[in-house]
Design a protein around this motif. Structure first.
Motif, short mmCIF file in Angstrom:
data_model
loop_
_atom_site.label_atom_id
_atom_site.label_comp_id
_atom_site.label_asym_id
_atom_site.label_seq_id
_atom_site.Cartn_x
_atom_site.Cartn_y
_atom_site.Cartn_z
N ASN A 103 0.86 -1.18 0.00
CA ASN A 103 0.00 0.00 0.00
C ASN A 103 0.89 1.22 0.00
OD1 ASN A 103 -1.61 2.32 1.16
ND2 ASN A 103 -3.22 0.76 1.04
N ALA A 104 0.67 2.12 -0.95
CA ALA A 104 1.57 3.26 -1.12
C ALA A 104 1.59 4.18 0.09
CB ALA A 104 1.17 4.05 -2.37
N VAL A 105 0.56 4.11 0.91
CA VAL A 105 0.51 4.98 2.09
C VAL A 105 1.54 4.55 3.13
CG1 VAL A 105 -0.94 5.78 3.99
CG2 VAL A 105 -1.93 5.51 1.72
N THR A 106 1.76 3.25 3.26
CA THR A 106 2.63 2.73 4.32
C THR A 106 3.96 2.19 3.81
OG1 THR A 106 1.52 0.58 4.17
CG2 THR A 106 0.67 2.15 5.78
N ALA A 107 4.08 1.94 2.51
CA ALA A 107 5.30 1.32 1.97
C ALA A 107 6.35 2.37 1.65
CB ALA A 107 4.97 0.51 0.73
N GLY A 108 7.60 1.91 1.52
CA GLY A 108 8.70 2.81 1.18
C GLY A 108 9.66 2.17 0.20
N VAL A 109 10.76 2.87 -0.07
CA VAL A 109 11.77 2.38 -1.01
C VAL A 109 12.37 1.06 -0.54
CG1 VAL A 109 14.02 2.88 -2.03
CG2 VAL A 109 12.30 4.69 -1.88
N ALA A 110 12.54 0.91 0.76
CA ALA A 110 13.13 -0.32 1.31
C ALA A 110 12.26 -1.54 0.98
CB ALA A 110 13.31 -0.19 2.81
N ASP A 111 10.94 -1.36 1.03
CA ASP A 111 10.03 -2.46 0.71
C ASP A 111 10.17 -2.87 -0.75
OD1 ASP A 111 8.48 -2.69 3.27
OD2 ASP A 111 8.03 -0.60 2.79
N ILE A 112 10.30 -1.88 -1.62
CA ILE A 112 10.45 -2.17 -3.06
C ILE A 112 11.74 -2.95 -3.30
CG2 ILE A 112 10.77 -1.13 -5.34
CD1 ILE A 112 9.09 1.26 -4.28
N LYS A 113 12.84 -2.49 -2.68
CA LYS A 113 14.13 -3.16 -2.88
C LYS A 113 14.11 -4.58 -2.31
CE LYS A 113 16.94 1.03 -3.16
NZ LYS A 113 18.04 1.82 -2.56
N ILE B 113 11.48 -6.61 -2.09
CA ILE B 113 10.70 -7.45 -3.00
C ILE B 113 11.50 -7.75 -4.26
CG2 ILE B 113 8.66 -7.46 -4.50
CD1 ILE B 113 7.21 -5.92 -2.23
N ALA B 114 12.21 -6.75 -4.77
CA ALA B 114 13.03 -6.96 -5.97
C ALA B 114 14.14 -7.97 -5.69
CB ALA B 114 13.62 -5.64 -6.44
N ALA B 115 14.76 -7.88 -4.51
CA ALA B 115 15.83 -8.82 -4.16
C ALA B 115 15.27 -10.24 -4.01
CB ALA B 115 16.50 -8.38 -2.86
N ASP B 116 14.11 -10.36 -3.39
CA ASP B 116 13.49 -11.68 -3.23
C ASP B 116 13.15 -12.31 -4.58
OD1 ASP B 116 13.71 -11.44 -0.52
OD2 ASP B 116 11.60 -10.92 -0.16
N SER B 117 12.76 -11.43 -5.54
CA SER B 117 12.39 -11.96 -6.86
C SER B 117 13.57 -12.62 -7.57
CB SER B 117 11.81 -10.85 -7.74
OG SER B 117 12.83 -9.97 -8.18
N GLN B 118 14.79 -12.22 -7.20
CA GLN B 118 15.99 -12.77 -7.83
C GLN B 118 16.55 -13.98 -7.09
OE1 GLN B 118 16.98 -11.37 -10.88
NE2 GLN B 118 14.97 -10.48 -10.44
N ASN B 119 15.91 -14.34 -5.99
CA ASN B 119 16.32 -15.52 -5.23
C ASN B 119 15.74 -16.76 -5.90
OD1 ASN B 119 16.54 -17.66 -3.33
ND2 ASN B 119 16.64 -16.17 -1.64
N GLN C 296 10.14 7.23 -4.57
CA GLN C 296 9.61 5.87 -4.51
C GLN C 296 9.29 5.33 -5.91
OE1 GLN C 296 6.54 7.11 -1.77
NE2 GLN C 296 7.32 5.75 -0.18
N GLN C 297 8.71 6.19 -6.73
CA GLN C 297 8.41 5.77 -8.10
C GLN C 297 9.68 5.53 -8.89
OE1 GLN C 297 5.35 7.96 -10.19
NE2 GLN C 297 4.29 8.47 -8.30
N ASP C 298 10.69 6.37 -8.67
CA ASP C 298 11.97 6.18 -9.36
C ASP C 298 12.63 4.87 -8.93
OD1 ASP C 298 11.70 8.52 -10.75
OD2 ASP C 298 13.00 9.70 -9.43
N ALA C 299 12.44 4.48 -7.67
CA ALA C 299 13.02 3.24 -7.18
C ALA C 299 12.42 2.02 -7.88
CB ALA C 299 12.83 3.12 -5.67
N LEU C 300 11.18 2.13 -8.29
CA LEU C 300 10.51 1.04 -8.99
C LEU C 300 11.03 0.86 -10.41
CD1 LEU C 300 6.67 1.32 -8.25
CD2 LEU C 300 8.05 -0.74 -8.07
N LEU C 301 11.39 1.97 -11.02
CA LEU C 301 11.62 2.02 -12.46
C LEU C 301 12.60 0.98 -12.99
CD1 LEU C 301 10.84 3.46 -15.04
CD2 LEU C 301 12.61 5.17 -14.56
#
Length: 431
Positions: free
Chosen positions: A71-81, A83-89, A112-117
């Motif tokens: 949820n964009a209200v509670t999530a941050g850049v760390a959450d995105i990173k 999830i991205a790291a887990d996807s590569q496991n 935050q949007q730039d971190a997703l890109l």
């Protein structure tokens, strides 16, 4: 059942989904993407209760790729990173990809949007964004360019009725075991007041059921009286800071400009019902009175200005009458944008052309020394001449002969055209 009815009744498959046939009918792009499990990054935008989160859940049920939700209200850049790291496991996720659903993505800031890109671009994250705001205004253009945007529309009344009937018939998640019926006029009222929001309709139905004193074993009937108590105010999609605000005010202005007083009053009523600032509405009417009516009916601006003063003094609810008076006056006035075109063209010339200096005859000679330099020399006081018209040049030399104001001849502009022609003839007669 602890969960709300609206949560329990969310469709689990694309076949159960109701509405949005423009994107979900068999053969449509989104339908094919879900069925084939070939999803690319997508953004769903539309009003509440139209199925954005439900579609994300359907995709989660249909895909073999890992699924995560933020949820964009509670999530941050760390959450995105993370999830991205887990996807590569490869141990946890052999596909190397993950579907990430971000609710209220418009609330993500630029960082935050730039971190997703980079993860969206590489394909390691398949983004599903959901927003009630227009993503072309609220979401990073780079993310937009890498996603397919699907707009969800408010559900139709028939869609809402189908959803209500399903809830009454569903024995597992709805009220199928309770023998509950609903009068047709109550159902029609519910569908109308829900305004395309399935969640609002199901919440009202749930309230009608749990608040009714009836024999649950023998069943009961939901009447219009019961339903009207459960829906106290019609839900309309109108966020004073969001796209719906701009859509409604655009329609209001265009209705006045288009000489349709009925539509103008309708959009005015929508704005008032949603709590729009009455001073903002008064300002828009004043602008329209000048921009779109102008000299075709000079009194329209007077009425609009008087209305703006009056609503500040009086306030709601009586201000609604004054605003309607002014809006109808503007809508029913002859139209001319001659003043609007005149000032815009003149501003363009001032910005882009060498327009010269103010002619000496138009300058005031504030001192005797200025008079000696020619200030005011050759000026003709109009009231000293027949018809109060003097034959003299008012433009700088480089702008002689320029025309900015071209009255179109509607309403009072007929008299203006006649006057300007007569004044020109008076000037010519004195040469």
């Amino acid at each position: 059942m602890a969960e709300p009815l609206a949560y329990r009744m969310r469709p689990k498959t694309i076949e159960e989904f109701c509405g949005q046939k423009h994107i979900l009918a068999p053969g449509k792009l989104l339908y094919r993407m879900i069925k084939a499990d070939r999803l690319a990054s997508v953004i769903f935008f539309g009003p509440p209760g139209t199925g954005k989160t439900t579609l994300a859940r359907i995709i989660a049920n249909a895909t073999d790729v890992g699924f995560e939700k933020l949820n964009a209200v509670t999530a941050g850049v760390a959450d995105i990173k993370r999830i991205a790291a887990d996807s590569q496991n490869t141990m946890l996720n052999p596909s190397g990809r993950v579907v990430l659903f971000i609710d209220e993505i418009h609330r993500f800031n630029k960082a935050q949007q730039d971190a997703l890109l980079p993860f969206v671009e590489s394909g390691s994250i398949i983004l599903i964004g959901a927003t009630t705001e227009n993503p072309f205004f609220e979401v990073n253009k780079a993310l937009i360019s890498r996603s397919t945007v699907f707009q969800l529309n408010p559900l139709t009344n028939d869609d809402i009725k189908d959803i209500v009937y399903r809830a009454l018939d569903d024995k597992e998640n709805g009220y199928g075991d309770l023998n509950i019926t609903i009068d047709e006029n109550a159902l029609e009222f519910l569908a109308e007041t829900a305004a395309g929001d399935a969640r609002a309709a199901l919440n009202a139905l749930e309230l009608a059921v749990i608040s009714s004193e009836a024999d649950m074993l023998n069943g009961f009937n939901i009447t219009l009286d019961i339903m009207s108590e459960c829906v106290q105010k019609k839900s309309i999609r109108f966020d004073k800071d969001g796209e719906a605000h701009y859509d409604n005010i655009s329609a209001f202005i265009k209705s006045m400009r288009g000489s349709n007083p009925d539509a103008a009053v309708f959009y005015l009523a929508r704005a008032l019902y949603a709590g729009e600032d009455i001073n903002f509405l008064a300002r828009r009417i004043m602008i329209c009175a000048s921009e779109d009516v102008g000299t075709a009916n000079p009194t329209a601006l007077i009425v609009a200005s008087a209305a703006a003063d009056a609503v500040r003094m009086i306030g709601m609810p009586e201000a609604r009458i004054i605003l309607a008076h002014a809006a109808i006056t503007v809508a029913t006035s002859p139209k001319s944008n001659a003043c609007y075109n005149a000032i815009n063209t003149a501003l363009y010339d001032v910005e882009h052309k060498n327009t010269g200096e103010v002619p000496m005859q138009l300058r005031n000679a504030e001192t005797s020394g200025m008079a000696d330099l020619g200030y005011g020399d050759g000026y003709k006081y109009a009231h000293d001449y027949p018809g109060h018209v003097a034959d003299m040049e008012f433009f700088p030399d480089s702008m002689k002969g320029t025309k900015y104001y071209s009255p179109c001849g509607n309403g009072a502009e007929n008299k203006i055209i006649e006057y300007l022609k007569w004044a020109e003839e008076m000037k010519m007669s004195k040469k």
